[in-house]
Write an enzyme that holds these catalytic residues in place. Sequence first.
Site, PDB file in Angstrom:
ATOM      1  N   ASP A   1      -0.666   0.858 -11.105  1.00 25.95           N
ATOM      2  CA  ASP A   1       0.486   0.691 -10.224  1.00 25.95           C
ATOM      3  C   ASP A   1       1.739   0.316 -10.998  1.00 25.95           C
ATOM      4  OD1 ASP A   1       2.067   0.076  -7.907  1.00 25.95           O
ATOM      5  OD2 ASP A   1       0.280  -0.645  -6.872  1.00 25.95           O
TER       6      ASP A   1
ATOM      7  N   HIS B   1       0.521   3.541  -7.229  1.00 30.78           N
ATOM      8  CA  HIS B   1       1.303   2.781  -6.255  1.00 30.78           C
ATOM      9  C   HIS B   1       0.964   3.117  -4.802  1.00 30.78           C
ATOM     10  CE1 HIS B   1       4.663   0.187  -5.280  1.00 30.78           C
ATOM     11  NE2 HIS B   1       5.331   1.131  -4.644  1.00 30.78           N
TER      12      HIS B   1
ATOM     13  N   SER C   1       5.192  -2.296  -1.000  1.00 35.54           N
ATOM     14  CA  SER C   1       6.320  -2.131  -1.911  1.00 35.54           C
ATOM     15  C   SER C   1       7.550  -2.892  -1.380  1.00 35.54           C
ATOM     16  CB  SER C   1       6.585  -0.635  -2.121  1.00 35.54           C
ATOM     17  OG  SER C   1       7.408  -0.422  -3.238  1.00 35.54           O
TER      18      SER C   1
END
Length: 292
Positions: free
Chosen positions: A240, A267, A102
């Site tokens: 995601d 995610h 991320s």
Amino acid sequence: MSTKEGYINVTGGKVWYQVHNEGADNTPVIILHGGPGSSHWSMQKLSALAVDRPVIFYDQLGCGRSDRPADPSLWHIDRFVEELHQVTEALHFDSFHILGHSWGTTLAAAFYLRHSKGIKSMILSSPCLSAPIWAKDQDRNREKLPLDVQKTLKECEANGTTDSEAYKEATKVFGSYFISRLHDFPDWLKEGRHYKNAEIYNIMWGPTEFHVTGNLKNFDCTEKLGSIDIPTLFTCGRYDEATPESTKYFSSLTPNSHFHVFENSAHMAYLEEQEEYVQVMKDFLNGIDESI
């Protein structure tokens, strides 16, 4: 298997780090956690990679077990890039892999574009390499939510009541679709919530996942992905918030890259499909080391 931890002096304070299986023969991998302002806590199960190589976690300044200086001017990407360079220098890395998740992929890409020497490969897991693309993806993701949830989100944002319980509950629904599909978070994961620092997130990103209002709002390195010439693995979950479409697009711009989707994840594939996630990482990293 040995574990060592300590602190490293960086710009603004000291950061905590931990090394698993120090001295192993294969190239070490350094883990860059998500956030900004989160910590290594949710990713600690990736210590399973240490069966093959040294694995290094560190909590970025301001969160986790690292110092929390009360200086808002520290919270910008250039300082975090400098911090990562200071960490790798202190650990005396001649060669290393990077696994970012991320926001950690934002940091990894920015770091590579400034300090590529010694980086053997990168894994960009659920990548955020363009804040504008991310924001557009969340607009599309929100359209997949139940209509009443969409309505609540829009009304609270229009009325300035994003701190209300209704808005918080609506964002939880978003999270159950696109952040984690786990029905129950394990107790050990809940224990790490106090390690987060919301101030950093707000300054760099903003008050919500959806609208980028912080100092990362113009971050976009898509035009520079073609200059990444090391092996790079792009991964994401099928559901995601870092969408498969955008992740595949980033991969298509990057020479010598590979693309993998975790079919039953959002995610947090490193938790949602932990065994497969670790195996995909092992296969990639071992393949790189064996090819050289």
